[in-house]
Design an enzyme around this catalytic site. Structure first.
Site, PDB file in Angstrom:
ATOM      1  N   ASN A   1       0.872  -1.177   0.000  1.00 34.28           N
ATOM      2  CA  ASN A   1       0.000   0.000   0.000  1.00 34.28           C
ATOM      3  C   ASN A   1       0.906   1.222   0.000  1.00 34.28           C
ATOM      4  O   ASN A   1       1.508   1.551   1.009  1.00 34.28           O
ATOM      5  CB  ASN A   1      -0.884  -0.039   1.263  1.00 34.28           C
ATOM      6  CG  ASN A   1      -1.693   1.230   1.446  1.00 34.28           C
ATOM      7  OD1 ASN A   1      -1.792   2.053   0.530  1.00 34.28           O
ATOM      8  ND2 ASN A   1      -2.283   1.391   2.631  1.00 34.28           N
ATOM      9  N   TRP A   2       0.973   1.862  -1.149  1.00 35.50           N
ATOM     10  CA  TRP A   2       1.894   3.005  -1.271  1.00 35.50           C
ATOM     11  C   TRP A   2       1.327   4.275  -0.660  1.00 35.50           C
ATOM     12  O   TRP A   2       2.022   5.289  -0.606  1.00 35.50           O
ATOM     13  CB  TRP A   2       2.223   3.257  -2.744  1.00 35.50           C
ATOM     14  CG  TRP A   2       3.207   2.279  -3.326  1.00 35.50           C
ATOM     15  CD1 TRP A   2       3.898   1.304  -2.660  1.00 35.50           C
ATOM     16  CD2 TRP A   2       3.643   2.220  -4.696  1.00 35.50           C
ATOM     17  NE1 TRP A   2       4.711   0.640  -3.530  1.00 35.50           N
ATOM     18  CE2 TRP A   2       4.583   1.179  -4.781  1.00 35.50           C
ATOM     19  CE3 TRP A   2       3.317   2.941  -5.853  1.00 35.50           C
ATOM     20  CZ2 TRP A   2       5.202   0.841  -5.986  1.00 35.50           C
ATOM     21  CZ3 TRP A   2       3.930   2.603  -7.044  1.00 35.50           C
ATOM     22  CH2 TRP A   2       4.865   1.567  -7.111  1.00 35.50           C
ATOM     23  N   LYS A   3       0.050   4.255  -0.306  1.00 43.34           N
ATOM     24  CA  LYS A   3      -0.596   5.452   0.253  1.00 43.34           C
ATOM     25  C   LYS A   3      -0.368   6.634  -0.707  1.00 43.34           C
ATOM     26  O   LYS A   3      -0.393   6.438  -1.914  1.00 43.34           O
ATOM     27  CB  LYS A   3      -0.090   5.725   1.668  1.00 43.34           C
ATOM     28  CG  LYS A   3      -0.221   4.469   2.546  1.00 43.34           C
ATOM     29  CD  LYS A   3       0.052   4.680   3.988  1.00 43.34           C
ATOM     30  CE  LYS A   3      -0.102   3.352   4.710  1.00 43.34           C
ATOM     31  NZ  LYS A   3       0.095   3.465   6.153  1.00 43.34           N
TER      32      LYS A   3
ATOM     33  N   HIS B   1      -9.434   1.166   5.162  1.00 47.92           N
ATOM     34  CA  HIS B   1      -8.140   1.355   5.824  1.00 47.92           C
ATOM     35  C   HIS B   1      -8.328   2.318   7.001  1.00 47.92           C
ATOM     36  O   HIS B   1      -9.123   3.257   6.920  1.00 47.92           O
ATOM     37  CB  HIS B   1      -7.134   1.918   4.821  1.00 47.92           C
ATOM     38  CG  HIS B   1      -5.743   1.935   5.358  1.00 47.92           C
ATOM     39  ND1 HIS B   1      -5.295   2.909   6.213  1.00 47.92           N
ATOM     40  CD2 HIS B   1      -4.712   1.065   5.200  1.00 47.92           C
ATOM     41  CE1 HIS B   1      -4.044   2.647   6.553  1.00 47.92           C
ATOM     42  NE2 HIS B   1      -3.662   1.533   5.951  1.00 47.92           N
TER      43      HIS B   1
ATOM     44  N   GLU C   1      -6.654   4.732   8.032  1.00 46.64           N
ATOM     45  CA  GLU C   1      -6.443   6.155   7.741  1.00 46.64           C
ATOM     46  C   GLU C   1      -7.715   6.766   7.155  1.00 46.64           C
ATOM     47  O   GLU C   1      -8.040   7.917   7.405  1.00 46.64           O
ATOM     48  CB  GLU C   1      -5.231   6.332   6.807  1.00 46.64           C
ATOM     49  CG  GLU C   1      -3.937   6.100   7.568  1.00 46.64           C
ATOM     50  CD  GLU C   1      -2.776   5.623   6.732  1.00 46.64           C
ATOM     51  OE1 GLU C   1      -2.821   5.731   5.494  1.00 46.64           O
ATOM     52  OE2 GLU C   1      -1.812   5.108   7.337  1.00 46.64           O
TER      53      GLU C   1
ATOM     54  N   GLU D   1      -5.272  -4.932  10.764  1.00 47.37           N
ATOM     55  CA  GLU D   1      -4.248  -3.902  10.937  1.00 47.37           C
ATOM     56  C   GLU D   1      -4.525  -3.136  12.226  1.00 47.37           C
ATOM     57  O   GLU D   1      -5.336  -2.185  12.222  1.00 47.37           O
ATOM     58  CB  GLU D   1      -4.279  -2.928   9.755  1.00 47.37           C
ATOM     59  CG  GLU D   1      -3.995  -3.581   8.430  1.00 47.37           C
ATOM     60  CD  GLU D   1      -3.426  -2.574   7.439  1.00 47.37           C
ATOM     61  OE1 GLU D   1      -2.333  -2.827   6.931  1.00 47.37           O
ATOM     62  OE2 GLU D   1      -4.062  -1.539   7.208  1.00 47.37           O
TER      63      GLU D   1
ATOM     64  N   GLY E   1       2.586   2.242  10.833  1.00 49.15           N
ATOM     65  CA  GLY E   1       3.566   3.314  10.685  1.00 49.15           C
ATOM     66  C   GLY E   1       4.277   3.688  11.969  1.00 49.15           C
ATOM     67  O   GLY E   1       4.921   4.732  12.038  1.00 49.15           O
TER      68      GLY E   1
ATOM     69  N   SER F   1       3.541  -2.092  10.473  1.00 49.60           N
ATOM     70  CA  SER F   1       4.987  -2.123  10.772  1.00 49.60           C
ATOM     71  C   SER F   1       5.651  -3.448  10.424  1.00 49.60           C
ATOM     72  O   SER F   1       6.570  -3.879  11.124  1.00 49.60           O
ATOM     73  CB  SER F   1       5.240  -1.746  12.242  1.00 49.60           C
ATOM     74  OG  SER F   1       4.881  -0.404  12.458  1.00 49.60           O
TER      75      SER F   1
ATOM     76  N   GLY G   1       2.828  -1.196   4.298  1.00 53.80           N
ATOM     77  CA  GLY G   1       2.898   0.226   3.967  1.00 53.80           C
ATOM     78  C   GLY G   1       4.333   0.638   3.710  1.00 53.80           C
ATOM     79  O   GLY G   1       4.891   0.421   2.634  1.00 53.80           O
ATOM     80  N   GLY G   2       4.965   1.213   4.723  1.00 54.53           N
ATOM     81  CA  GLY G   2       6.318   1.786   4.587  1.00 54.53           C
ATOM     82  C   GLY G   2       7.318   0.859   3.921  1.00 54.53           C
ATOM     83  O   GLY G   2       8.091   1.291   3.054  1.00 54.53           O
TER      84      GLY G   2
HETATM   85  P1  PGA Z   1       2.914   0.204   7.671  1.00 56.71           P
HETATM   86  O1  PGA Z   1       1.438   0.454   7.097  1.00 56.71           O
HETATM   87  O2  PGA Z   1       3.402  -1.092   7.093  1.00 56.71           O
HETATM   88  O3  PGA Z   1       3.708   1.398   7.201  1.00 56.71           O
HETATM   89  O4  PGA Z   1       2.791   0.151   9.159  1.00 56.71           O
HETATM   90  C1  PGA Z   1       0.549  -0.598   6.899  1.00 56.71           C
HETATM   91  C2  PGA Z   1      -0.733  -0.099   6.299  1.00 56.71           C
HETATM   92  O5  PGA Z   1      -1.119   1.048   6.559  1.00 56.71           O
HETATM   93  O6  PGA Z   1      -1.389  -0.827   5.528  1.00 56.71           O
END
Ligand code: PGA
Length: 260
Positions: free
Chosen positions: A10-12, A99, A101, A171, A177, A217, A238-239
């Protein structure tokens, strides 16, 4: 038989089209030089970079193409939204729904998640439905209550005939993050609970075939212990998906632990 594990990036809101194309070249090259296969891996770029990704890698190279959200209507006066048909026209295979966010910053609730899930599935997309408790909910012992409420809303909206295209991602919001992933035991407990809800809704065969991903994470160093848990069938990353070599390493370590 265990399902094949699934690793989704997930590149956001990162990666302009040019960066996305460069990333994909390097990502695919990494797998071919390591002579490992690439099936059941996907990337969800920001909308604007989806065409660059789909031009750079073809479906038969095994990279699934994703989006980070979808509206439930086909068209209409919905400024800033994108419909399932628009995503399929771009060649999108899967969409991330609910998600944290989006839930926390953009007011999404279970009802929206249900509508998006149903629409995505009915239009042939794979729906990756995210659930997870906040830090406060976790600390006050509400994880089960929250996760069950969230998954029930999504499952009630899932037509049984489309269940093969449903993926669930656990999640924990406190792990996203933050560098602080859930422990394998914490992830395992929630994944088992989710499995139970899937089986209750769809029966033992179909309920057991749905993949439950962990997200929050993950990195190459901790993915192995998570993927060796019985009900963890992949990761939403994500990251660590923002650098092609890191993501590839994560996938390889995860796969190895999963099949060990
Ligand atoms: P993260 O994000 O791996 O950077 O913690 C995961 C996500 O938001 O799907």
């Amino acid at each position: 038989m265990k399902p094949t594990p699934l690793f989704l990036g997930n590149w956001k809101m990162h990666m302009l089209p040019d960066e996305a194309a460069q990333y994909m070249v390097r990502f695919v090259e990494g797998f071919s030089s390591a002579q490992t296969q690439l099936p059941d891996t996907g990337i969800a770029p920001p909308l604007v970079s989806i065409p660059a990704v789909s031009r750079t890698v073809s479906r038969d190279q095994g990279v699934l193409l994703g989006a980070q959200n979808v509206h439930w209507e086909s068209s209409g006066a919905h400024t800033g939204e994108i419909s399932p048909q628009m995503l399929t026209a771009l060649g999108v295979d899967f969409v991330i729904i609910g998600h944290s966010e989006r839930r926390q910053m953009y007011g999404e609730n279970d009802a929206h998640v249900a509508l998006r899930t149903k629409a995505a599935l009915e239009h042939g997309l794979t729906a990756v439905v995210c659930v997870g408790e906040t830090e406060q909910e976790y600390k006050s012992g509400k994880t089960t209550e929250i996760v069950v409420r969230q998954i029930k809303a999504a499952l009630e909206a899932t037509p049984a005939e489309h269940v093969s295209r449903l993926v669930v991602a656990y999640e924990p919001v406190w792990a996203i993050g933050t560098g602080l992933a859930a422990t394998p035991e914490q992830a395992c407990a929630v994944h088992e609970l989710l499995r139970q809800k899937l089986v209750e809704r769809f029966g033992p065969d179909q309920g057991a075939s749905i993949r439950i991903l962990y997200g929050g994470s993950t990195k190459p160093e901790n993915i192995g212990e998570l993927l060796s848990q019985p009900e963890v069938q992949g990761a939403l990353v994500g990251g660590a998906s923002l650098k092609p070599d890191v993501f590839r390493q994560l996938i390889e370590n995860g796969r190895k632990a999963y099949w060990a």
